[in-house]
Scaffold this motif. Structure first.
Motif, PDB file in Angstrom:
ATOM      1  N   PHE A 206       0.777  -1.736   0.124  1.00 39.21           N
ATOM      2  CA  PHE A 206       0.156  -0.245  -0.169  1.00 39.21           C
ATOM      3  C   PHE A 206       0.999   1.126  -0.174  1.00 39.21           C
ATOM      4  CE2 PHE A 206      -3.446  -2.541   0.972  1.00 39.21           C
ATOM      5  CZ  PHE A 206      -4.645  -1.840   0.393  1.00 39.21           C
ATOM      6  N   SER A 207       1.707   1.671   0.745  1.00 39.29           N
ATOM      7  CA  SER A 207       3.166   2.570   1.075  1.00 39.29           C
ATOM      8  C   SER A 207       3.215   2.710  -0.203  1.00 39.29           C
ATOM      9  CB  SER A 207       3.786   2.354   2.580  1.00 39.29           C
ATOM     10  OG  SER A 207       4.053   1.466   1.975  1.00 39.29           O
ATOM     11  N   ARG A 208       4.250   2.247  -0.290  1.00 38.87           N
ATOM     12  CA  ARG A 208       5.063   2.089  -1.801  1.00 38.87           C
ATOM     13  C   ARG A 208       3.762   2.549  -3.134  1.00 38.87           C
ATOM     14  NH1 ARG A 208       9.942  -1.686  -0.350  1.00 38.87           N
ATOM     15  NH2 ARG A 208      10.441  -0.726   1.504  1.00 38.87           N
ATOM     16  N   ASP A 209       3.394   1.430  -3.357  1.00 33.76           N
ATOM     17  CA  ASP A 209       2.382   1.626  -4.749  1.00 33.76           C
ATOM     18  C   ASP A 209       1.874   3.036  -4.725  1.00 33.76           C
ATOM     19  OD1 ASP A 209       3.393  -0.356  -5.974  1.00 33.76           O
ATOM     20  OD2 ASP A 209       1.420  -1.819  -4.946  1.00 33.76           O
ATOM     21  N   TYR A 210       0.900   3.515  -3.371  1.00 37.14           N
ATOM     22  CA  TYR A 210       0.138   5.153  -3.501  1.00 37.14           C
ATOM     23  C   TYR A 210       1.183   5.789  -3.300  1.00 37.14           C
ATOM     24  CZ  TYR A 210       0.257   6.561   1.267  1.00 37.14           C
ATOM     25  OH  TYR A 210       0.994   6.549   2.264  1.00 37.14           O
ATOM     26  N   TYR A 211       2.717   5.856  -4.005  1.00 38.84           N
ATOM     27  CA  TYR A 211       3.562   6.980  -3.135  1.00 38.84           C
ATOM     28  C   TYR A 211       3.907   7.325  -5.333  1.00 38.84           C
ATOM     29  CZ  TYR A 211       7.795   8.725  -1.076  1.00 38.84           C
ATOM     30  OH  TYR A 211       8.628   9.171  -0.972  1.00 38.84           O
ATOM     31  N   TRP A 212       2.917   7.148  -6.060  1.00 38.42           N
ATOM     32  CA  TRP A 212       2.848   7.679  -7.386  1.00 38.42           C
ATOM     33  C   TRP A 212       2.361   9.160  -7.702  1.00 38.42           C
ATOM     34  CZ3 TRP A 212      -0.997   9.356 -10.075  1.00 38.42           C
ATOM     35  CH2 TRP A 212      -2.794   8.784  -9.135  1.00 38.42           C
ATOM     36  N   PHE A 213       2.070  10.045  -6.277  1.00 42.53           N
ATOM     37  CA  PHE A 213       1.070  10.960  -6.678  1.00 42.53           C
ATOM     38  C   PHE A 213       2.604  11.621  -6.506  1.00 42.53           C
ATOM     39  CE2 PHE A 213       1.268  10.546  -1.990  1.00 42.53           C
ATOM     40  CZ  PHE A 213       0.679   9.539  -1.882  1.00 42.53           C
ATOM     41  N   HIS A 214       3.792  11.613  -6.523  1.00 39.34           N
ATOM     42  CA  HIS A 214       4.793  12.727  -6.569  1.00 39.34           C
ATOM     43  C   HIS A 214       4.472  12.959  -7.471  1.00 39.34           C
ATOM     44  CE1 HIS A 214       6.535  13.119  -2.967  1.00 39.34           C
ATOM     45  NE2 HIS A 214       7.007  12.228  -2.207  1.00 39.34           N
ATOM     46  N   PRO A 215       4.745  12.255  -8.806  1.00 41.36           N
ATOM     47  CA  PRO A 215       4.352  12.674 -10.356  1.00 41.36           C
ATOM     48  C   PRO A 215       3.643  13.454 -10.718  1.00 41.36           C
ATOM     49  CG  PRO A 215       5.263  10.136 -10.007  1.00 41.36           C
ATOM     50  CD  PRO A 215       5.150  10.868  -8.633  1.00 41.36           C
ATOM     51  N   ALA A 216       2.030  12.581  -9.845  1.00 42.76           N
ATOM     52  CA  ALA A 216       0.968  13.189 -10.446  1.00 42.76           C
ATOM     53  C   ALA A 216       0.624  14.769 -10.421  1.00 42.76           C
ATOM     54  CB  ALA A 216       0.314  12.715  -9.651  1.00 42.76           C
ATOM     55  N   HIS A 217       0.001  15.325 -11.203  1.00 41.28           N
ATOM     56  CA  HIS A 217      -1.179  16.433 -10.987  1.00 41.28           C
ATOM     57  C   HIS A 217      -1.123  16.772  -9.770  1.00 41.28           C
ATOM     58  CE1 HIS A 217      -3.572  19.888 -11.545  1.00 41.28           C
ATOM     59  NE2 HIS A 217      -2.869  19.904 -12.933  1.00 41.28           N
ATOM     60  N   SER A 218      -2.098  16.428  -9.153  1.00 41.60           N
ATOM     61  CA  SER A 218      -2.271  17.655  -8.141  1.00 41.60           C
ATOM     62  C   SER A 218      -2.785  15.985  -7.724  1.00 41.60           C
ATOM     63  CB  SER A 218      -3.533  18.299  -8.659  1.00 41.60           C
ATOM     64  OG  SER A 218      -4.640  17.644  -9.330  1.00 41.60           O
ATOM     65  N   LEU A 219      -3.352  16.396  -6.069  1.00 37.15           N
ATOM     66  CA  LEU A 219      -3.949  15.271  -4.956  1.00 37.15           C
ATOM     67  C   LEU A 219      -4.921  15.703  -4.090  1.00 37.15           C
ATOM     68  CD1 LEU A 219      -4.089  12.751  -3.144  1.00 37.15           C
ATOM     69  CD2 LEU A 219      -1.979  13.717  -1.351  1.00 37.15           C
ATOM     70  N   LEU A 220      -6.340  14.970  -4.259  1.00 38.80           N
ATOM     71  CA  LEU A 220      -7.602  14.990  -3.898  1.00 38.80           C
ATOM     72  C   LEU A 220      -8.242  14.593  -2.896  1.00 38.80           C
ATOM     73  CD1 LEU A 220      -9.919  15.387  -7.387  1.00 38.80           C
ATOM     74  CD2 LEU A 220      -8.247  17.449  -6.279  1.00 38.80           C
ATOM     75  N   THR A 221      -8.485  15.297  -1.931  1.00 35.44           N
ATOM     76  CA  THR A 221      -9.000  14.272  -0.125  1.00 35.44           C
ATOM     77  C   THR A 221     -10.135  14.317  -0.633  1.00 35.44           C
ATOM     78  OG1 THR A 221      -8.701  15.857   1.440  1.00 35.44           O
ATOM     79  CG2 THR A 221      -6.382  14.963   0.426  1.00 35.44           C
ATOM     80  N   THR A 222     -10.803  13.214   0.423  1.00 38.49           N
ATOM     81  CA  THR A 222     -11.982  13.546   0.873  1.00 38.49           C
ATOM     82  C   THR A 222     -12.587  14.433   2.119  1.00 38.49           C
ATOM     83  OG1 THR A 222     -12.888  11.487   1.635  1.00 38.49           O
ATOM     84  CG2 THR A 222     -13.086  11.383  -0.779  1.00 38.49           C
ATOM     85  N   SER A 223     -11.394  14.513   3.092  1.00 38.92           N
ATOM     86  CA  SER A 223     -11.615  15.154   3.954  1.00 38.92           C
ATOM     87  C   SER A 223     -11.663  16.904   4.123  1.00 38.92           C
ATOM     88  CB  SER A 223     -10.262  15.169   4.649  1.00 38.92           C
ATOM     89  OG  SER A 223     -10.826  15.722   6.051  1.00 38.92           O
ATOM     90  N   PHE A 224     -12.108  17.938   4.907  1.00 39.88           N
ATOM     91  CA  PHE A 224     -12.579  19.177   4.683  1.00 39.88           C
ATOM     92  C   PHE A 224     -11.849  19.230   5.686  1.00 39.88           C
ATOM     93  CE2 PHE A 224     -15.939  17.708   7.564  1.00 39.88           C
ATOM     94  CZ  PHE A 224     -15.748  18.324   8.272  1.00 39.88           C
ATOM     95  N   ASP A 225     -11.774  21.016   4.918  1.00 44.28           N
ATOM     96  CA  ASP A 225     -10.611  21.691   5.509  1.00 44.28           C
ATOM     97  C   ASP A 225     -10.034  21.854   6.850  1.00 44.28           C
ATOM     98  OD1 ASP A 225      -9.750  22.519   3.006  1.00 44.28           O
ATOM     99  OD2 ASP A 225     -10.295  24.624   3.032  1.00 44.28           O
ATOM    100  N   LYS A 226     -11.217  21.867   7.450  1.00 46.12           N
ATOM    101  CA  LYS A 226     -10.979  21.901   9.208  1.00 46.12           C
ATOM    102  C   LYS A 226     -11.069  20.468  10.205  1.00 46.12           C
ATOM    103  CE  LYS A 226     -12.179  26.493   9.653  1.00 46.12           C
ATOM    104  NZ  LYS A 226     -13.692  27.611  10.620  1.00 46.12           N
ATOM    105  N   LEU A 227     -10.938  19.667   9.307  1.00 48.68           N
ATOM    106  CA  LEU A 227     -11.221  18.348  10.017  1.00 48.68           C
ATOM    107  C   LEU A 227      -9.537  18.030  10.805  1.00 48.68           C
ATOM    108  CD1 LEU A 227     -13.273  15.637  10.634  1.00 48.68           C
ATOM    109  CD2 LEU A 227     -12.721  15.183   8.662  1.00 48.68           C
ATOM    110  N   GLU A 228      -8.528  17.640  10.418  1.00 45.44           N
ATOM    111  CA  GLU A 228      -7.912  17.221  10.386  1.00 45.44           C
ATOM    112  C   GLU A 228      -6.464  17.857   9.710  1.00 45.44           C
ATOM    113  OE1 GLU A 228      -7.171  12.244   9.761  1.00 45.44           O
ATOM    114  OE2 GLU A 228      -8.108  13.772   7.457  1.00 45.44           O
ATOM    115  N   ILE A 229      -6.303  18.907  10.138  1.00 45.16           N
ATOM    116  CA  ILE A 229      -5.465  20.461   9.969  1.00 45.16           C
ATOM    117  C   ILE A 229      -3.918  20.093  10.848  1.00 45.16           C
ATOM    118  CG2 ILE A 229      -4.620  23.146  10.853  1.00 45.16           C
ATOM    119  CD1 ILE A 229      -7.550  22.673  12.078  1.00 45.16           C
ATOM    120  N   SER A 230      -3.508  19.402  11.014  1.00 41.42           N
ATOM    121  CA  SER A 230      -2.389  19.420  12.208  1.00 41.42           C
ATOM    122  C   SER A 230      -1.653  18.602  10.816  1.00 41.42           C
ATOM    123  CB  SER A 230      -1.814  19.060  12.970  1.00 41.42           C
ATOM    124  OG  SER A 230      -2.658  18.232  13.933  1.00 41.42           O
ATOM    125  N   VAL A 231      -2.305  17.036  10.792  1.00 42.41           N
ATOM    126  CA  VAL A 231      -1.845  16.595   9.920  1.00 42.41           C
ATOM    127  C   VAL A 231      -2.043  16.526   8.296  1.00 42.41           C
ATOM    128  CG1 VAL A 231      -2.151  14.122   8.790  1.00 42.41           C
ATOM    129  CG2 VAL A 231      -3.334  14.932  11.381  1.00 42.41           C
TER     130      VAL A 231
END
Length: 463
Positions: A206-231
């Motif tokens: 899991f950790s190495r296979d999803y590591y492809w987003f370094h060359p990706a255009h961008s990353l979208l997450t299903t969280s929202f701005d004030k839910l996991e601020i520090s992370v």
């Protein structure tokens, strides 16, 4: 799939030239649902065509959900053959299923992409499909990664990979190995942040296979701005690509008006909910992926009945104690419109496996939880819900534990007791979470603004 009209949840429009977005979800309901919800949000906002690529099995499964609304006209679904173990047996050997996704989906997806006319301008793929980056490179098309789990899991897997690469992993995660990279959480033990009962080999995959987003255009997450601020601050400090929090990607925009011409609110279970007092019903659903032993299921059933709290329980495969359940006890059914149920005024609690989508839906609805995690990220999600956010109760402490009916009675009664001080505190806190969550999804809210910014960035590739 048939096409149909959906209410436009966005009041303002953004002008882009016609373009083609292809979305490729990981073949699991917890990944497909947010991807489809993302496509629904995109469909009215810009002049585009959207293609979703699914296995034949998943197209049939989604089509069989009779109360699901039709897709908008500009969203099309293309199939690939059933090259994977069936969804109905996926939980029996998840490692085998994951390896099949890595090795057997690539060629049929390539064939579909070759046949598309017009061709894809951009591909939005689940973060667990690392092979998509090479496919996009061959076509000179930007690849966007969609992360459908919590930001905490994302960063824990990233740190796991960094420790592994440096040869600093402990023999197991049960000792004192700690990481201080997550401020403002109750524990930094890596054992509490990574999916438990999971082999190092699968964690590495899991950790190495999803590591492809370094060359990706961008990353979208299903969280929202004030839910996991520090992370999220930590994640952004480690990665140079744009990261957009656009969630929760739940079907909130389909709640009103009713998406189904037959009106799902007229279903028997909604009629039953309508007859119950406010916040008196415990909604129970442990997901569709993994099964529970007959013995544990019996304990849950008897615990619910003995609690004297009315419950609405979704049981997809087995019906336990149906003969002991009537309208004065509860309601058992094989499927329901979960978000609509959670938002019903009579629902006051949620016994959940703590999948990320279910967790976000509970937050959106402002319903406190009792957690019963089964697999992968559900244990760390429980930690967030119970220890960090304090909006729920933990039903079991470890995977080996069989929860007895007496404990179920105790936790259910406590959660549903509005005079209990701990229950009051949880309800006050989740009410605040609900307010922030729903504000993020409103017109002009942070999630919409982030989605606008993402679209403005990718539109530069189209013009």
């Amino acid at each position: 799939m048939d096409s149909g009209d959906l209410p436009n949840p966005i009041s303002r429009t953004i002008s882009y030239r016609s373009s083609h977005i292809v979305s490729i979800p990981y073949p699991g309901r917890g990944h497909i649902n947010p991807m489809i919800n993302l496509c629904r949000l995109l469909s009215p906002r810009i002049d585009l065509t959207i293609t979703i690529i699914l296995t034949e099995e998943w197209i049939k499964l989604i089509s069989s959900d009779s109360s699901s609304p039709n897709l908008p006209d500009n969203i099309k679904v293309r199939s690939i053959p059933n090259v994977l173990p069936s969804e109905r047996t996926r939980g029996n050997n998840y490692t085998e299923f994951f390896e099949a996704v890595m090795s057997k989906m690539t060629d049929p997806v390539q064939r579909v992409l070759n046949e598309l006319n017009p061709p894809a301008d951009i591909v939005v793929a689940d973060a667990l499909l690392p092979w998509i980056v090479d496919i996009c490179k061959q076509r000179n098309v930007p690849a966007v990664s969609l992360w459908t789990e919590s930001a905490s899991i994302f960063f824990a897997l990233y740190k796991f990979d960094r420790l592994d690469a440096a040869g600093r992993l402990p023999d197991d995660f049960s000792g004192d190995e700690t990481l201080s990279y997550l401020p403002n959480v109750s524990s930094t033990h890596i054992a509490n942040l990574l999916p438990n009962a999971t082999t190092f080999d699968l964690l590495r995959a899991f950790s190495r296979d999803y590591y492809w987003f370094h060359p990706a255009h961008s990353l979208l997450t299903t969280s929202f701005d004030k839910l996991e601020i520090s992370v999220m601050e930590k994640i952004r400090s480690e990665f140079s690509i744009p990261i957009y929090q656009i969630g929760p990607l739940i079907p909130h925009n389909l709640l009103s008006p009713s998406p189904n011409p037959t009106n799902p609110d007229s279903s028997p279970y909604f009629s039953w909910l309508d007859s119950q007092p406010n916040s008196s019903v415990l909604y129970v659903s442990l997901g569709s992926f993994l099964s529970i032993s007959d013995h544990q299921m019996e304990e849950i059933a008897m615990g619910l009945i003995q609690s004297k709290v009315k419950f609405l329980w979704v049981l997809r495969d087995k019906l336990f104690c149906v003969d002991k359940v009537d309208e004065d006890t509860g309601f058992i059914l094989p499927w329901c419109d979960q978000l609509r149920v959670l938002c019903h005024s009579s629902v006051g609690g949620f016994l959940t496996h703590c999948g990320w989508n279910s967790t976000l839906e509970a937050i959106y609805a402002g319903v406190p939880m009792i957690t019963y995690p089964l697999f992968w990220d559900q244990q760390p999600n429980t930690k967030l819900v119970v220890d960090d956010w304090k909006i729920g109760l933990r039903l079991k402490e470890n995977d080996e534990e069989t929860v007895k009916r007496e404990m179920i009675v105790k936790k259910v009664k406590k959660l549903m007791d509005f005079d209990d001080e701990e229950s009051k505190g949880m309800r006050e806190r989740i009410a605040r979470f609900k307010e922030v969550c729903q504000a993020a999804l409103e017109v002009g809210g942070s999630s919409q603004q982030n989605l606008d910014e993402f679209l403005q960035q990718v539109s530069k590739r189209f013009n």
